[in-house]
Scaffold this active site. Sequence first.
Site, PDB file in Angstrom:
ATOM      1  N   LYS A   1       6.469  -2.058   1.983  1.00 56.40           N
ATOM      2  CA  LYS A   1       5.272  -1.316   2.492  1.00 56.40           C
ATOM      3  C   LYS A   1       3.980  -2.570   2.445  1.00 56.40           C
ATOM      4  CE  LYS A   1       3.069   3.306   3.170  1.00 56.40           C
ATOM      5  NZ  LYS A   1       3.154   3.146   4.593  1.00 56.40           N
TER       6      LYS A   1
ATOM      7  N   TYR B   1       0.822  -1.164   0.098  1.00 58.75           N
ATOM      8  CA  TYR B   1      -0.160  -0.021   0.028  1.00 58.75           C
ATOM      9  C   TYR B   1       0.927   1.203   0.012  1.00 58.75           C
ATOM     10  CZ  TYR B   1       0.669   1.072   5.233  1.00 58.75           C
ATOM     11  OH  TYR B   1       1.439   1.284   6.145  1.00 58.75           O
TER      12      TYR B   1
ATOM     13  N   LEU C   1      10.926   1.120   7.216  1.00 61.69           N
ATOM     14  CA  LEU C   1      10.285   1.590   5.841  1.00 61.69           C
ATOM     15  C   LEU C   1      11.087   2.827   5.518  1.00 61.69           C
ATOM     16  CD1 LEU C   1       8.072   1.215   4.046  1.00 61.69           C
ATOM     17  CD2 LEU C   1       6.648   3.037   4.974  1.00 61.69           C
TER      18      LEU C   1
ATOM     19  N   GLU D   1      11.679   2.333  14.474  1.00 65.11           N
ATOM     20  CA  GLU D   1      10.900   3.456  13.886  1.00 65.11           C
ATOM     21  C   GLU D   1       9.601   3.540  14.696  1.00 65.11           C
ATOM     22  OE1 GLU D   1       9.679   2.448   9.795  1.00 65.11           O
ATOM     23  OE2 GLU D   1       9.656   0.362  10.425  1.00 65.11           O
TER      24      GLU D   1
HETATM   25  N1  PDD Z   1       2.791   5.101   7.182  1.00 62.05           N
HETATM   26  N2  PDD Z   1       7.439   3.757   8.943  1.00 62.05           N
HETATM   27  C1  PDD Z   1       6.218   3.024   8.984  1.00 62.05           C
HETATM   28  C2  PDD Z   1       6.249   1.592   9.583  1.00 62.05           C
HETATM   29  C3  PDD Z   1       5.181   3.706   8.400  1.00 62.05           C
HETATM   30  O1  PDD Z   1       3.697   2.921   8.435  1.00 62.05           O
HETATM   31  C4  PDD Z   1       5.218   4.811   7.818  1.00 62.05           C
HETATM   32  C5  PDD Z   1       4.031   5.524   6.859  1.00 62.05           C
HETATM   33  C6  PDD Z   1       6.454   5.556   7.682  1.00 62.05           C
HETATM   34  C7  PDD Z   1       6.702   6.594   6.978  1.00 62.05           C
HETATM   35  O2  PDD Z   1       6.666   6.796   5.653  1.00 62.05           O
HETATM   36  P1  PDD Z   1       6.189   7.867   4.743  1.00 62.05           P
HETATM   37  O3  PDD Z   1       6.814   9.093   5.132  1.00 62.05           O
HETATM   38  O4  PDD Z   1       6.434   7.575   3.189  1.00 62.05           O
HETATM   39  O5  PDD Z   1       4.664   8.193   5.025  1.00 62.05           O
HETATM   40  C8  PDD Z   1       7.418   5.007   8.330  1.00 62.05           C
HETATM   41  C9  PDD Z   1       1.694   5.546   6.608  1.00 62.05           C
HETATM   42  C10 PDD Z   1       1.312   6.937   6.617  1.00 62.05           C
HETATM   43  C11 PDD Z   1       0.277   4.832   7.128  1.00 62.05           C
HETATM   44  O6  PDD Z   1       0.623   3.424   7.429  1.00 62.05           O
HETATM   45  O7  PDD Z   1      -0.650   5.186   7.512  1.00 62.05           O
END
Ligand code: PDD
Length: 286
Positions: free
Chosen positions: A150, A32, A206, A182
């Site tokens: 992801k 996703y 991620l 994270e």
């Molecule tokens: N989540 N780490 C994890 C485990 C994440 O699920 C996310 C993003 C990030 C940040 O990645 P980005 O900057 O590309 O959004 C880091 C999204 C926002 C979610 O699951 O809703």
Amino acid sequence: MRTVYVNGDYLPETEAKVSVFDRGFLFADGVYEVTSVLDGKLIDFDGHAARLDRSLTELSMSSPVDRDELLEIHRELVRRNGIEEGLVYLQITRGNPGDRDFAFPDAEETAPTVVLFTQSKPGLAESPQAETGLKVISIADIRWGRRDIKTVQLLYPSMGKMMAKAAGADDAWMVEDGKVTEGTSNNAYIVKNGKIVTRHLGNEILHGITRAAVLRFAREAQMEVDERGFTLEEAKTADEAFVTSASAFVMPVVQIDDETLGDGTPGPVARRLREIYLEESRKAAI
Ligand code: PDD
């Protein structure tokens, strides 16, 4: 009613259907992306499209939509749902082979399932949480070893959020081998003596699209950045801390477990980076 996208069709959300045999549903066999929308435009779209391609490749799935089609679908959903501020959620699964079987189906015979929907979030950029900052707890990182992909396997992150909630906190930072990996849905940072520290890229986290942009802006603003793992103890004695994600942008953290950081209010580096990120991203939005 919200319009959603499923496999080529724009439908009212109540009419959209995915099979009970869909591998996303049965095996969490899907990936996703979440892209934010400000002023009706997409933030960091190309970064998200590129990471999507990488996630699909890592799982031996072919991309059912190219970058231009994907952009068109994002824009059409934003337009149809009148989104000024909010998110576009995209999910691609290995599809519906018509039965339950652990082995991957033949990609020639089973088409991926492509689903997109929007979430309207007025006030996303002017979030009151950015003024108060988040409280986080630390939990063990017991996720699988390919967190750089992801995938939609989000059960442990959901459990982490619930553990945080039960502890009266906003989120959880995950710790593995003594180092912070994270947040449950964001990348984690600390600031010590003006230097920004965030874990290096690898399979353990991620590769945040917001992370990449924020580190670029920080370096352009002559801030020092150190990409390395940091311990929970280091974090608790840091001057400030923050997280980044597509839905939170740059969000200050003011408490880790029982330790208050600084004076308990968002620090200057996090504030400044949030400002720069929002300003620059708005300019580059498409
Ligand atoms: N989540 N780490 C994890 C485990 C994440 O699920 C996310 C993003 C990030 C940040 O990645 P980005 O900057 O590309 O959004 C880091 C999204 C926002 C979610 O699951 O809703």
